[in-house]
Design a protein around this motif. Structure first.
Motif, PDB file in Angstrom:
ATOM      1  N   VAL A  12       0.719  -1.132  -0.096  1.00 28.55           N
ATOM      2  CA  VAL A  12      -0.036  -0.236   0.105  1.00 28.55           C
ATOM      3  C   VAL A  12       0.912   1.122   0.119  1.00 28.55           C
ATOM      4  N   GLN A  13       0.367   2.513  -0.594  1.00 31.88           N
ATOM      5  CA  GLN A  13       1.247   3.481  -0.508  1.00 31.88           C
ATOM      6  C   GLN A  13       0.880   4.125   0.822  1.00 31.88           C
ATOM      7  N   PRO A  14       2.057   5.292   1.103  1.00 31.35           N
ATOM      8  CA  PRO A  14       1.994   5.937   2.455  1.00 31.35           C
ATOM      9  C   PRO A  14       0.665   6.764   2.470  1.00 31.35           C
ATOM     10  N   GLY A  15      -0.138   6.501   3.633  1.00 30.96           N
ATOM     11  CA  GLY A  15      -1.525   7.032   3.995  1.00 30.96           C
ATOM     12  C   GLY A  15      -2.678   6.162   3.679  1.00 30.96           C
ATOM     13  N   GLY A  16      -2.128   5.070   2.919  1.00 32.41           N
ATOM     14  CA  GLY A  16      -3.348   3.833   3.005  1.00 32.41           C
ATOM     15  C   GLY A  16      -3.813   3.235   4.070  1.00 32.41           C
ATOM     16  N   SER A  17      -4.567   2.427   3.780  1.00 35.64           N
ATOM     17  CA  SER A  17      -5.094   1.241   4.650  1.00 35.64           C
ATOM     18  C   SER A  17      -4.948  -0.036   4.458  1.00 35.64           C
ATOM     19  N   LEU A  18      -5.053  -0.825   5.596  1.00 35.61           N
ATOM     20  CA  LEU A  18      -5.312  -2.314   5.398  1.00 35.61           C
ATOM     21  C   LEU A  18      -5.797  -2.880   6.629  1.00 35.61           C
ATOM     22  N   ARG A  19      -6.427  -3.904   6.552  1.00 38.87           N
ATOM     23  CA  ARG A  19      -7.289  -4.587   7.605  1.00 38.87           C
ATOM     24  C   ARG A  19      -6.528  -6.089   7.353  1.00 38.87           C
ATOM     25  N   LEU A  20      -5.779  -6.202   8.719  1.00 35.82           N
ATOM     26  CA  LEU A  20      -5.472  -7.728   8.982  1.00 35.82           C
ATOM     27  C   LEU A  20      -6.522  -8.641   9.824  1.00 35.82           C
ATOM     28  N   SER A  21      -6.456  -9.769   9.359  1.00 29.39           N
ATOM     29  CA  SER A  21      -7.272 -10.826  10.149  1.00 29.39           C
ATOM     30  C   SER A  21      -6.705 -11.950  10.457  1.00 29.39           C
ATOM     31  N   CYS A  22      -7.114 -12.669  11.628  1.00 27.44           N
ATOM     32  CA  CYS A  22      -6.310 -13.866  12.286  1.00 27.44           C
ATOM     33  C   CYS A  22      -7.478 -14.682  12.816  1.00 27.44           C
ATOM     34  N   ALA A  23      -7.572 -15.905  12.148  1.00 29.28           N
ATOM     35  CA  ALA A  23      -8.571 -16.597  12.967  1.00 29.28           C
ATOM     36  C   ALA A  23      -7.946 -17.855  13.517  1.00 29.28           C
ATOM     37  N   ALA A  24      -8.263 -18.227  14.713  1.00 30.97           N
ATOM     38  CA  ALA A  24      -7.712 -19.245  15.404  1.00 30.97           C
ATOM     39  C   ALA A  24      -8.859 -20.506  15.477  1.00 30.97           C
ATOM     40  N   PRO A  87       5.735   4.264   5.762  1.00 27.27           N
ATOM     41  CA  PRO A  87       6.915   3.468   5.259  1.00 27.27           C
ATOM     42  C   PRO A  87       7.666   2.453   6.673  1.00 27.27           C
ATOM     43  N   GLU A  88       7.529   3.137   7.712  1.00 21.26           N
ATOM     44  CA  GLU A  88       8.250   2.642   8.919  1.00 21.26           C
ATOM     45  C   GLU A  88       7.187   1.368   9.604  1.00 21.26           C
ATOM     46  N   ASP A  89       5.934   1.316   9.027  1.00 19.84           N
ATOM     47  CA  ASP A  89       5.081   0.349   9.459  1.00 19.84           C
ATOM     48  C   ASP A  89       5.475  -0.945   8.523  1.00 19.84           C
ATOM     49  N   THR A  90       6.316  -0.800   7.384  1.00 20.82           N
ATOM     50  CA  THR A  90       6.632  -2.056   6.934  1.00 20.82           C
ATOM     51  C   THR A  90       7.264  -3.090   7.645  1.00 20.82           C
ATOM     52  N   ALA A  91       6.519  -4.379   7.597  1.00 16.85           N
ATOM     53  CA  ALA A  91       7.123  -5.372   8.443  1.00 16.85           C
ATOM     54  C   ALA A  91       6.118  -6.721   8.203  1.00 16.85           C
ATOM     55  N   VAL A  92       6.580  -7.881   8.700  1.00 20.24           N
ATOM     56  CA  VAL A  92       5.884  -8.906   8.655  1.00 20.24           C
ATOM     57  C   VAL A  92       5.225  -8.898   9.979  1.00 20.24           C
ATOM     58  N   TYR A  93       4.002  -9.020  10.028  1.00 15.60           N
ATOM     59  CA  TYR A  93       2.925  -8.966  11.069  1.00 15.60           C
ATOM     60  C   TYR A  93       2.453 -10.521  11.308  1.00 15.60           C
ATOM     61  N   TYR A  94       2.487 -10.628  12.778  1.00 15.61           N
ATOM     62  CA  TYR A  94       2.458 -11.866  13.393  1.00 15.61           C
ATOM     63  C   TYR A  94       1.143 -11.916  14.357  1.00 15.61           C
ATOM     64  N   LYS A 113       1.828 -17.756  11.009  1.00 13.03           N
ATOM     65  CA  LYS A 113       3.021 -17.512  10.346  1.00 13.03           C
ATOM     66  C   LYS A 113       3.525 -16.335   9.854  1.00 13.03           C
ATOM     67  N   GLY A 114       2.802 -15.203  10.040  1.00 16.43           N
ATOM     68  CA  GLY A 114       2.868 -14.092   9.500  1.00 16.43           C
ATOM     69  C   GLY A 114       2.275 -13.643   8.253  1.00 16.43           C
ATOM     70  N   THR A 115       2.223 -12.166   8.060  1.00 15.17           N
ATOM     71  CA  THR A 115       1.616 -11.650   6.723  1.00 15.17           C
ATOM     72  C   THR A 115       2.575 -10.489   6.441  1.00 15.17           C
ATOM     73  N   LEU A 116       3.029 -10.249   5.321  1.00 16.43           N
ATOM     74  CA  LEU A 116       3.849  -9.197   4.872  1.00 16.43           C
ATOM     75  C   LEU A 116       3.266  -7.811   4.613  1.00 16.43           C
ATOM     76  N   VAL A 117       3.320  -6.821   5.236  1.00 15.03           N
ATOM     77  CA  VAL A 117       2.829  -5.492   5.072  1.00 15.03           C
ATOM     78  C   VAL A 117       4.073  -4.601   4.477  1.00 15.03           C
ATOM     79  N   THR A 118       3.710  -3.976   3.286  1.00 14.09           N
ATOM     80  CA  THR A 118       4.773  -3.230   2.860  1.00 14.09           C
ATOM     81  C   THR A 118       4.057  -1.841   2.418  1.00 14.09           C
ATOM     82  N   VAL A 119       4.750  -0.724   3.001  1.00 12.15           N
ATOM     83  CA  VAL A 119       4.236   0.689   2.656  1.00 12.15           C
ATOM     84  C   VAL A 119       5.318   1.185   2.020  1.00 12.15           C
ATOM     85  N   SER A 120       4.958   1.754   0.749  1.00  8.20           N
ATOM     86  CA  SER A 120       5.897   2.323  -0.303  1.00  8.20           C
ATOM     87  C   SER A 120       5.471   3.054  -1.354  1.00  8.20           C
ATOM     88  N   SER A 121       5.946   4.044  -1.854  1.00 10.31           N
ATOM     89  CA  SER A 121       5.364   4.871  -2.608  1.00 10.31           C
ATOM     90  C   SER A 121       6.117   4.440  -4.230  1.00 10.31           C
TER      91      SER A 121
END
Length: 121
Positions: A12-24, A87-94, A113-121
């Motif tokens: 996603v570009q800077p300023g954008g949004s994402l929604r992560l989900s995790c089901a157990a 951009p500093e939110d870029t990481a693998v989210y667990y 196992k993690g999901t990658l979030v990349t914030v970049s223009s």
């Protein structure tokens, strides 16, 4: 056994949004706590946000006001709504869950196992 499956990562570009989900799923009596951690390249894993079974939430300072954690106890699912991404939110989210599998057992930690979030223009 307990499994955690994350979804919703992406680019996603800077300023954008994402929604992560995790089901157990699996052998679950109660999920006492759920949380999202992240690990950026070259850095240690850090807690982003956590939420109790009573929906009391806490956040690391860098995401306060931008991220919102929520959970659906009936679905054993936790969400992380991420707005105003940087951009500093870029990481693998667990995803993490502290699970009680039976009345006589100790609660245990489980990880996705993690999901990658990349914030970049």
């Amino acid at each position: 056994q307990v499994q955690l499956v994350e979804s919703g990562g992406g680019s996603v570009q800077p300023g954008g949004s994402l929604r992560l989900s995790c089901a157990a799923s699996g052998s679950i009596l109660v999920i006492k706590h759920m949380g999202w951690y992240r690990q950026a390249p070259g850095k240690e894993r850090e807690l982003v946000a956590g939420i109790t079974s009573g929906s009391s939430a806490n956040y690391t300072d860098s995401v306060k006001g931008r991220f919102t954690i929520s959970r659906d106890n009936a679905k054993n699912t936790v969400y992380l709504q991420m707005n105003s991404l940087k951009p500093e939110d870029t990481a693998v989210y667990y995803c993490n869950a502290v699970v009680l599998r039976s009345p006589h057992a100790d609660a245990m930690d489980y990880w996705g196992k993690g999901t990658l979030v990349t914030v970049s223009s």
